[in-house]
Design a protein around this motif. Sequence first.
Motif, mmCIF file in Angstrom:
data_model
loop_
_atom_site.group_PDB
_atom_site.id
_atom_site.type_symbol
_atom_site.label_atom_id
_atom_site.label_comp_id
_atom_site.label_asym_id
_atom_site.label_seq_id
_atom_site.Cartn_x
_atom_site.Cartn_y
_atom_site.Cartn_z
ATOM 1 N N ALA A 24 0.910 -1.024 -0.005
ATOM 2 C CA ALA A 24 0.061 0.024 0.090
ATOM 3 C C ALA A 24 0.952 1.169 0.019
ATOM 4 N N VAL A 25 0.643 2.315 -1.024
ATOM 5 C CA VAL A 25 1.448 3.322 -0.890
ATOM 6 C C VAL A 25 0.705 4.461 -0.646
ATOM 7 N N PHE A 26 1.163 5.415 -0.201
ATOM 8 C CA PHE A 26 0.595 6.721 0.415
ATOM 9 C C PHE A 26 1.399 7.830 0.884
ATOM 10 N N GLY A 27 0.829 8.953 0.709
ATOM 11 C CA GLY A 27 1.935 10.291 1.044
ATOM 12 C C GLY A 27 1.907 10.470 2.335
ATOM 13 N N ILE A 28 3.119 11.020 2.902
ATOM 14 C CA ILE A 28 3.265 11.528 4.081
ATOM 15 C C ILE A 28 4.033 13.034 3.886
ATOM 16 N N PRO A 29 3.799 13.886 5.073
ATOM 17 C CA PRO A 29 4.317 15.139 4.932
ATOM 18 C C PRO A 29 5.830 15.354 4.465
ATOM 19 N N ALA B 120 4.248 0.771 2.273
ATOM 20 C CA ALA B 120 4.036 -0.106 3.382
ATOM 21 C C ALA B 120 3.909 -1.588 2.730
ATOM 22 N N VAL B 121 4.382 -2.605 3.260
ATOM 23 C CA VAL B 121 4.386 -3.756 2.762
ATOM 24 C C VAL B 121 4.212 -4.872 3.466
ATOM 25 N N VAL B 122 3.553 -5.798 3.066
ATOM 26 C CA VAL B 122 3.720 -7.137 3.915
ATOM 27 C C VAL B 122 4.380 -8.321 3.191
ATOM 28 N N LEU B 123 5.513 -8.695 3.952
ATOM 29 C CA LEU B 123 6.369 -9.659 3.067
ATOM 30 C C LEU B 123 5.825 -11.138 3.358
ATOM 31 N N ARG B 124 6.264 -11.921 2.286
ATOM 32 C CA ARG B 124 6.045 -13.279 2.189
ATOM 33 C C ARG B 124 6.776 -14.026 3.135
ATOM 34 N N ARG C 185 -5.763 5.135 5.349
ATOM 35 C CA ARG C 185 -5.939 6.436 6.180
ATOM 36 C C ARG C 185 -5.219 6.053 7.440
ATOM 37 N N GLU C 186 -5.371 4.916 8.049
ATOM 38 C CA GLU C 186 -5.010 4.575 9.386
ATOM 39 C C GLU C 186 -3.532 4.632 9.293
ATOM 40 N N MET C 187 -2.915 4.036 8.068
ATOM 41 C CA MET C 187 -1.577 4.020 8.024
ATOM 42 C C MET C 187 -0.846 5.338 8.107
ATOM 43 N N ARG C 188 -1.376 6.309 7.449
ATOM 44 C CA ARG C 188 -0.816 7.542 7.204
ATOM 45 C C ARG C 188 -1.059 8.321 8.343
ATOM 46 N N ALA C 189 -2.140 8.330 9.055
ATOM 47 C CA ALA C 189 -2.852 9.254 10.153
ATOM 48 C C ALA C 189 -1.708 9.710 11.082
ATOM 49 N N PRO C 190 -0.885 8.750 11.612
ATOM 50 C CA PRO C 190 0.233 9.288 12.403
ATOM 51 C C PRO C 190 1.218 10.261 11.986
ATOM 52 N N PHE C 191 1.518 10.267 10.925
ATOM 53 C CA PHE C 191 2.502 11.144 9.942
ATOM 54 C C PHE C 191 1.794 12.533 9.856
ATOM 55 N N TRP C 192 0.577 12.332 9.495
ATOM 56 C CA TRP C 192 -0.265 13.871 9.527
ATOM 57 C C TRP C 192 -0.534 14.292 10.860
ATOM 58 N N GLU C 193 -0.900 13.482 11.742
ATOM 59 C CA GLU C 193 -1.229 14.206 12.898
ATOM 60 C C GLU C 193 -0.003 14.594 13.639
ATOM 61 N N SER C 194 1.093 14.219 13.331
ATOM 62 C CA SER C 194 2.424 14.915 13.772
ATOM 63 C C SER C 194 2.668 16.190 13.450
ATOM 64 N N LYS C 195 2.000 16.540 12.110
ATOM 65 C CA LYS C 195 2.173 17.845 11.588
ATOM 66 C C LYS C 195 0.957 18.838 12.009
ATOM 67 N N GLY C 196 0.198 18.170 13.035
ATOM 68 C CA GLY C 196 -0.899 19.154 13.360
ATOM 69 C C GLY C 196 -2.130 19.305 12.485
ATOM 70 N N ARG C 197 -2.277 18.480 11.303
ATOM 71 C CA ARG C 197 -3.303 18.563 10.479
ATOM 72 C C ARG C 197 -4.183 17.462 10.541
#
Length: 526
Positions: free
Chosen positions: A447-452, A463-467, A512-524
């Motif tokens: 799963a690919v998503f954006g962070i600040p 983010a990856v889950v390995l075999r 959204r749950e994976m990227r939320a900590p990154f954005w919350e750390s920016k106060g957004r």
Amino acid sequence: MESPIARDCLALGRLVERHARYRPRHTAVVAPSGTRDLRLDWREFDRCVNRLANALASRGVARGDRVATVLPNSLELLAAYWACFKLGAAAVPLSTLLNADGLASLLASAAPRVVVAAGDLRQVLDAVRSRGTEPDASWILVDASADDAPAGYLSLARLWREASDAPPGAEVAAGDLATIMYTSGTTGLPKGICHTHFVRAMYATLMANAWRMTPSSVVLHAGAIVFNGAMVTMLPAFMLGATYVVHRAFDAEAFIATVERERVTHTMLVPSQVIAILGSRGFEPARLASLECILSLGAPLHVETKDRLNALLPDRFYELYGLTEGFVTILDRDDALRKKGSVGVPPPFYDLRIVGPDGADLPPGETGEIVGRGPITMPGYFRDEAKTGEALRDGWLRTGDLGYVDDEGFLYLVDRMKDMIDSGGVKVYPKDVEEVVARHPDVREVAVFGIPHEKWGETPVAAVVLRPGAAVDAAALREWINSRVAAKFQRVERVLVLDDFPRNAAGKTLKREMRAPFWESKGRAI
């Protein structure tokens, strides 16, 4: 009955001819060519465009054909746009950051008659040509002289020099394709967004009004003009006969110096550029005093940056939310303070709806999908009826974005278009990167998503889950991914190795749950 005005007069190439006739000595463009900047008035630029149009015609380019460009910001790229417009051919601007896979994919889709490319891209071009991509196309190098054009290539310098500067005389209609703007740069299924001369004429007229632009305006663009965002100031400037200044690439110090020297009135910036200018050593509000319009688009501009910009350079800030497929809202400078969390309202002749899952309209304050239509809505994707049908339903563009309107009709974004990442104003689609990551033999899910990112606004993370039993680590996987993505702007900042992904009841991965900590750390809030 079809109006002859709609059929004959909405041809973009006529704009350059008009200014060459009625205001020939007014400065038209200031743009890099080779190692220097050239300043051309409208008569000179018209002749320049005619020469290039006739040079392209000598290689078989005619109404309805496509001309692909792989060029940096330059006089040659500007002239190529307007030469295509005069010929009735569609300009297909492609990024110089594409690798051979990405470029080959887009050329195969566009099937151009001619490819005009920068000479320093020879390694990538040779790799594309070795695969047999567009074997019948003419390949023209911009910086090759008549004597040193490599085998299989033509020299633009020679073609340009030998061509006539008389008008090419092609018949062009409002419904002819003017541009095809690609949303993807990878192998697979890229989407070419079609814009006709009518659509681009509507860009020119409606946005000239929105930015309060006049024939006396001086418009500066320092980002890449191969991306559609450039059109929201370029086309109004050319319609009015204003002066259009282009930088080879963005540099905050050079931007400030040009604004001060040229008395620039209008500019379009992505958030990372706004931040760079405000943080530049040479920044002083007085040096940018000539600016009447600072337009931000391509990614959300953080509120704290908006507040600082509006305090230092008041009454100049505009913001645009939009899709290349053809819907926009604009936050006007007069509303920039009282509605700073909003992305504005639709311009005249546009419609905006917020709809629920059943397609019914939702009242103010309720979140749903943003759906819109207007004069710049695309007729469709190039040669792709299926995807066109998914995006356009009964003339309405389904944006895939979530938002709501307040009681005054101002739009507020809640979620991003299909998880799109805006990195320095360039659209990065996670699926394009995911397709690359999924090819790694040790990756089970991705799963690919954006962070600040301080410079680019956002940057991709995988983010990856390995075999079971996989031995690859995050650093090695990141290097593997970044050596294979189609363009530099798709490279991932980091790789997160997880035991499993968060999922909803249906088993869908919750990015959204994976990227939320990154954005919350920016106060957004997200």
